[in-house]
Design a protein around this motif. Structure first.
Motif, PDB file in Angstrom:
ATOM      1  N   GLN A 158      -5.193   2.466  34.612  1.00 10.22           N
ATOM      2  CA  GLN A 158      -4.592   3.273  35.779  1.00 10.22           C
ATOM      3  C   GLN A 158      -3.225   2.769  36.220  1.00 10.22           C
ATOM      4  OE1 GLN A 158      -5.810   6.309  36.431  1.00 10.22           O
ATOM      5  NE2 GLN A 158      -7.383   5.975  34.681  1.00 10.22           N
ATOM      6  N   GLN A 159      -2.499   2.022  35.251  1.00 13.84           N
ATOM      7  CA  GLN A 159      -1.323   1.496  35.660  1.00 13.84           C
ATOM      8  C   GLN A 159      -0.123   1.786  34.944  1.00 13.84           C
ATOM      9  OE1 GLN A 159      -1.710  -0.666  38.646  1.00 13.84           O
ATOM     10  NE2 GLN A 159      -3.651  -0.243  38.221  1.00 13.84           N
ATOM     11  N   TRP A 160       0.980   1.565  35.438  1.00 10.95           N
ATOM     12  CA  TRP A 160       2.363   1.870  34.537  1.00 10.95           C
ATOM     13  C   TRP A 160       2.594   0.606  33.780  1.00 10.95           C
ATOM     14  CZ3 TRP A 160       4.457   6.583  34.116  1.00 10.95           C
ATOM     15  CH2 TRP A 160       4.245   7.634  35.183  1.00 10.95           C
ATOM     16  N   TYR A 161       3.092   0.884  32.545  1.00 13.83           N
ATOM     17  CA  TYR A 161       3.357  -0.229  31.601  1.00 13.83           C
ATOM     18  C   TYR A 161       4.718  -0.042  30.843  1.00 13.83           C
ATOM     19  CZ  TYR A 161      -1.353  -2.203  32.476  1.00 13.83           C
ATOM     20  OH  TYR A 161      -2.564  -2.500  32.900  1.00 13.83           O
ATOM     21  N   PRO A 162       5.609  -1.020  30.868  1.00 16.25           N
ATOM     22  CA  PRO A 162       6.718  -0.546  29.885  1.00 16.25           C
ATOM     23  C   PRO A 162       6.327  -0.602  28.503  1.00 16.25           C
ATOM     24  CG  PRO A 162       6.851  -2.979  30.580  1.00 16.25           C
ATOM     25  CD  PRO A 162       5.898  -2.154  31.445  1.00 16.25           C
ATOM     26  N   LEU A 163       6.758   0.309  27.555  1.00 10.09           N
ATOM     27  CA  LEU A 163       6.255   0.520  26.129  1.00 10.09           C
ATOM     28  C   LEU A 163       7.260  -0.019  25.253  1.00 10.09           C
ATOM     29  CD1 LEU A 163       4.992   4.034  26.200  1.00 10.09           C
ATOM     30  CD2 LEU A 163       3.644   2.104  26.500  1.00 10.09           C
ATOM     31  N   SER A 164       8.482   0.077  25.378  1.00  8.14           N
ATOM     32  CA  SER A 164       9.715  -0.665  24.799  1.00  8.14           C
ATOM     33  C   SER A 164      10.805  -0.428  25.135  1.00  8.14           C
ATOM     34  CB  SER A 164       9.262   0.483  23.160  1.00  8.14           C
ATOM     35  OG  SER A 164      10.465   0.002  22.319  1.00  8.14           O
ATOM     36  N   PRO A 165      11.811  -1.300  24.760  1.00 10.89           N
ATOM     37  CA  PRO A 165      13.112  -1.445  25.021  1.00 10.89           C
ATOM     38  C   PRO A 165      13.764  -0.264  24.416  1.00 10.89           C
ATOM     39  CG  PRO A 165      12.602  -3.684  24.272  1.00 10.89           C
ATOM     40  CD  PRO A 165      11.380  -2.815  23.906  1.00 10.89           C
ATOM     41  N   ILE A 166      14.297   0.529  25.215  1.00  6.79           N
ATOM     42  CA  ILE A 166      15.294   1.981  24.440  1.00  6.79           C
ATOM     43  C   ILE A 166      15.778   1.514  23.154  1.00  6.79           C
ATOM     44  CG2 ILE A 166      17.026   3.472  24.939  1.00  6.79           C
ATOM     45  CD1 ILE A 166      15.487   4.101  27.270  1.00  6.79           C
ATOM     46  N   SER A 167      16.646   0.384  23.054  1.00  5.60           N
ATOM     47  CA  SER A 167      17.104  -0.153  21.822  1.00  5.60           C
ATOM     48  C   SER A 167      16.275  -0.157  20.687  1.00  5.60           C
ATOM     49  CB  SER A 167      18.048  -1.338  22.001  1.00  5.60           C
ATOM     50  OG  SER A 167      16.956  -2.626  22.325  1.00  5.60           O
TER      51      SER A 167
END
Length: 50
Positions: free
Chosen positions: A9-18
């Protein structure tokens, strides 16, 4: 009242845009869940279950 922490139930960064391939969906695995990331026709990022 104490709340139990929920990993799902949390927000996570998935990947750098690059790291994202602009030509096709990029598969990502987060906490054992497979998702894909891509840009739609308006260049918005979209994430869906694989």
């Amino acid at each position: 009242m104490e709340h139990e922490f929920s990993w799902t139930q949390q927000w996570y960064p998935l990947s750098p845009i690059s790291y994202l391939d602009p030509a096709e969906p990029t598969p990502v695995n987060l906490l054992g869940k497979k998702v894909v990331i891509w840009r739609d026709n308006n260049q918005n990022l979209v994430v869906m279950d694989e």
